[in-house]
Design a protein around this motif. Structure first.
Motif, PDB file in Angstrom:
ATOM      1  N   GLN A 265       0.819  -1.207   0.000  1.00 33.89           N
ATOM      2  CA  GLN A 265       0.000   0.000   0.000  1.00 33.89           C
ATOM      3  C   GLN A 265       0.860   1.268   0.000  1.00 33.89           C
ATOM      4  OE1 GLN A 265      -3.004   0.074   3.068  1.00 33.89           O
ATOM      5  NE2 GLN A 265      -4.193   1.611   1.995  1.00 33.89           N
ATOM      6  N   GLU A 269       0.462   3.213  -3.587  1.00 31.12           N
ATOM      7  CA  GLU A 269      -0.370   4.409  -3.381  1.00 31.12           C
ATOM      8  C   GLU A 269       0.460   5.673  -3.196  1.00 31.12           C
ATOM      9  OE1 GLU A 269      -4.811   3.668  -1.545  1.00 31.12           O
ATOM     10  OE2 GLU A 269      -3.169   3.898  -0.146  1.00 31.12           O
ATOM     11  N   GLN A 270       1.558   5.579  -2.444  1.00 35.52           N
ATOM     12  CA  GLN A 270       2.325   6.779  -2.092  1.00 35.52           C
ATOM     13  C   GLN A 270       3.685   6.854  -2.775  1.00 35.52           C
ATOM     14  OE1 GLN A 270       2.371   7.420   2.173  1.00 35.52           O
ATOM     15  NE2 GLN A 270       0.410   6.355   2.423  1.00 35.52           N
ATOM     16  N   ILE A 290      -6.467  -0.580  -2.247  1.00 35.62           N
ATOM     17  CA  ILE A 290      -5.817   0.696  -2.571  1.00 35.62           C
ATOM     18  C   ILE A 290      -6.660   1.419  -3.616  1.00 35.62           C
ATOM     19  CG2 ILE A 290      -3.492  -0.137  -2.064  1.00 35.62           C
ATOM     20  CD1 ILE A 290      -3.025  -0.400  -5.044  1.00 35.62           C
ATOM     21  N   LYS A 291      -6.544   2.752  -3.634  1.00 31.75           N
ATOM     22  CA  LYS A 291      -7.295   3.574  -4.565  1.00 31.75           C
ATOM     23  C   LYS A 291      -6.334   4.526  -5.262  1.00 31.75           C
ATOM     24  CE  LYS A 291     -11.500   6.424  -4.751  1.00 31.75           C
ATOM     25  NZ  LYS A 291     -12.583   7.046  -3.954  1.00 31.75           N
ATOM     26  N   VAL A 292      -6.323   4.492  -6.582  1.00 32.53           N
ATOM     27  CA  VAL A 292      -5.421   5.350  -7.353  1.00 32.53           C
ATOM     28  C   VAL A 292      -6.196   6.021  -8.481  1.00 32.53           C
ATOM     29  CG1 VAL A 292      -3.362   3.964  -6.883  1.00 32.53           C
ATOM     30  CG2 VAL A 292      -4.763   3.438  -8.861  1.00 32.53           C
ATOM     31  N   GLU A 300     -10.641   7.326 -11.004  1.00 33.08           N
ATOM     32  CA  GLU A 300     -10.205   6.790  -9.713  1.00 33.08           C
ATOM     33  C   GLU A 300     -10.706   5.350  -9.600  1.00 33.08           C
ATOM     34  OE1 GLU A 300     -11.297   9.210  -6.424  1.00 33.08           O
ATOM     35  OE2 GLU A 300      -9.635  10.601  -6.733  1.00 33.08           O
ATOM     36  N   GLN A 302     -10.370   1.509  -7.575  1.00 31.44           N
ATOM     37  CA  GLN A 302      -9.919   0.727  -6.428  1.00 31.44           C
ATOM     38  C   GLN A 302      -9.422  -0.635  -6.887  1.00 31.44           C
ATOM     39  OE1 GLN A 302     -13.226   0.690  -3.612  1.00 31.44           O
ATOM     40  NE2 GLN A 302     -12.143   2.170  -2.342  1.00 31.44           N
TER      41      GLN A 302
END
Length: 404
Positions: A265, A269-270, A290-292, A300, A302
Motif C-alpha cells: 500500500q 499508493e504513495q 488501494i485507490k489510485v 479513480e 480501487q
C-alpha cells in the motif's frame, strides 16, 4: 636566436596564430622553449606584459598553451591536464575571451597589455596619449566584417550567451541546490511556471516556448482522447460497470527488493518503497485495498491486493501478479501455461537494478521493474511506470480478452 629589444613575444605569438604559422615546443626535462619562424626561440617562462583580471601577468608558455588547446578544440579538462604536465600556470576563465579575441585578430587593441611593462621589457616607448589608444581601438580587421545593428531579440540572446559563458553548467543535482539564496520551493515554483507557460528566462523566446508547451499539451490531450475512446469497450470499463475491484496478487514472502502485503500500500499508493522485513501486517483477511487515479483516463479506481491465490473464486478479476521467479508460483493459477497465462494477466517482477534477471523471468512475458537500492526518491518513477503499463493493459478490448 632572438635579440632582445627587437622581438615582442606577444606580437610574435599573435602573428603566428593569425597566419596559422607553426609553433614548435621543445622540451628538455623542465626546460620548455617555443620555436617560431626564422629560428626565433623563447623560453616558456618568458615574462610578458599581458595582465590578467586577477592582477597577475601571464608567461609566454601559459598563453601559448591555452591558445594551442583552444585552436585544437580541446575540452577544458584536457587543457588543465596539459598545463599541469608542462607546469604552466592556468589561464583564468574570465580572461579567455580577451585572449582569444586579441590573438586571433578579432581586435587590434586590448587593455590587458600593460604598456609600461611592455616598454620596460622590450625597450619600447609606451603609448603617451589617449589619441593613440583610441585610434588603435577603432581599427578593424576587415571592412567587410562590419555587421548591421542587432535587433532587440539578438541583443538579448547575446547578453544571455555572455552570462552563460561565465556560468558552470548544472550537470548534477547537488549543483542545482548549491545556488545562493535559492530554496527547493523556489525551484519547484519555477518549474511549475515553465510547464504552465508562464515563465520565460533571460534571452528566451516566448513564442517558441509556448509552441513547445502547446505541442506537449496537445500530445497529452490526444493520448487522453484515444484512451477515452478505448475505455468504452475495454476490460477496465467492464470493472467499472460491474463495480468489481480488479485483483493484484503479490508474494507471501517478505523479501527485500520485492513487495508483499506489508509494504504494497505504501509503495503503490504513495510511491515509497519500505523494507517489508521491518513491517508488520495484522489484517486477518490477507488483503489490502488501494485507490489510485489512473492517468490516461482520469478515473479513480480501487484495486484489491491479495497474497492467497487459493481464496480467489473469480479469476477474471485478476489483472496483475508480482512474481519472484520460481516455478512453483505457476501452480497457484488455473492455467499453468505461462504463454497463455500472461496474455490475460499482466506479470511483473521487481528487483534491485544491480541484480541479474532470473532465467525464468526472461522466458516469461513479464515486465521487470528496477528499484534503486538507496535512492528512495526514484521509487515514484517505478510506481508510475507500473500504473501506466497496467492501465494500458486494462484498456485492451474486453471481447479480445474473453477470446483469449
Amino acid at each position: 636566436m632572438f635579440r632582445k629589444g627587437r622581438n615582442d613575444p606577444l606580437e610574435l605569438l599573435r602573428d603566428h596564430v593569425i597566419h596559422h604559422k607553426q609553433i614548435k615546443l621543445r622540451s628538455k626535462n623542465t626546460d620548455h622553449r617555443l620555436l617560431f619562424d626564422n629560428n626565433i626561440e623563447f623560453k616558456c617562462s618568458t615574462e610578458t606584459a599581458w595582465k590578467s583580471k586577477s592582477g597577475q601577468e601571464y608567461t609566454l608558455g601559459a598563453l601559448w598553451c591555452f591558445l594551442d588547446c583552444h585552436l585544437q578544440g580541446l575540452e577544458q579538462k584536457n587543457y588543465r591536464k596539459k598545463a599541469l604536465d608542462l607546469n604552466f600556470e592556468q589561464v583564468f576563465k574570465a580572461d579567455n575571451q580577451d585572449i582569444i579575441e586579441y590573438f586571433t585578430g578579432k581586435v587590434d587593441y586590448t587593455d590587458c597589455i600593460n604598456a609600461d611593462k611592455k616598454a620596460s621589457l622590450y625597450n619600447r616607448k609606451p603609448l603617451q596619449n589617449n589619441e593613440d589608444i583610441e585610434q588603435a581601438s577603432l581599427k578593424k580587421v576587415k571592412p567587410d566584417q562590419e555587421k548591421e545593428p542587432l535587433t532587440e531579440k539578438e541583443f538579448n540572446l547575446k547578453v544571455f550567451d555572455e552570462i552563460l559563458r561565465f556560468e558552470k553548467p548544472i550537470t548534477t543535482r547537488n549543483r542545482l541546490f548549491r545556488v545562493q539564496d535559492r530554496t527547493f520551493d523556489d525551484i519547484l515554483k519555477t518549474a511549475q511556471k515553465i510547464f504552465q507557460g508562464q515563465y520565460v528566462g533571460v534571452g528566451g523566446d516566448e513564442e517558441e516556448l509556448q509552441q513547445i508547451l502547446g505541442t506537449r499539451i496537445q500530445d497529452v490531450n490526444k493520448a487522453k482522447q484515444l484512451s477515452s475512446a478505448k475505455l468504452s469497450y475495454s476490460v477496465l470499463n467492464e470493472f467499472i460497470k460491474s463495480k468489481d475491484k480488479p485483483i493484484i496478487i503479490v508474494p507471501q514472502i517478505a523479501e527485500l527488493g520485492n513487495i508483499c502485503l506489508r509494504n504494497v500500500q505504501q509503495f503503490l499508493e504513495q510511491g515509497q518503497y519500505l523494507d517489508p522485513n521491518g513491517l508488520k501486517f495484522t489484517n486477518e483477511s490477507r488483503s489490502v485495498q488501494i485507490k489510485v487515479k489512473l492517468r490516461l483516463t482520469d478515473i479513480e479506481q480501487q484495486f484489491l491486493i491479495l497474497d492467497t491465490p487459493n481464496a480467489i473464486t473469480n479469476w477474471k478479476r485478476v489483472v496483475a501478479v508480482f512474481l519472484r521467479g520460481s516455478t512453483y508460483e505457476l501452480r497457484q493459477f488455473p492455467d499453468q501455461n505461462p504463454n497463455q497465462l500472461f496474455k490475460n494477466i499482466r506479470g511483473y517482477h521487481m528487483k534491485f537494478e544491480e541484480e541479474k534477471v532470473k532465467d525464468l523471468i526472461k522466458q516469461w512475458n513479464v515486465k521487470v521493474l528496477d528499484l534503486h537500492r538507496s535512492k528512495r526518491y526514484q521509487d515514484i518513477d517505478v510506481v508510475n511506470a507500473f500504473w501506466e503499463d497496467l492501465e494500458a493493459f486494462l484498456l485492451r478490448p474486453a471481447k479480445l480478452s474473453q477470446q483469449q
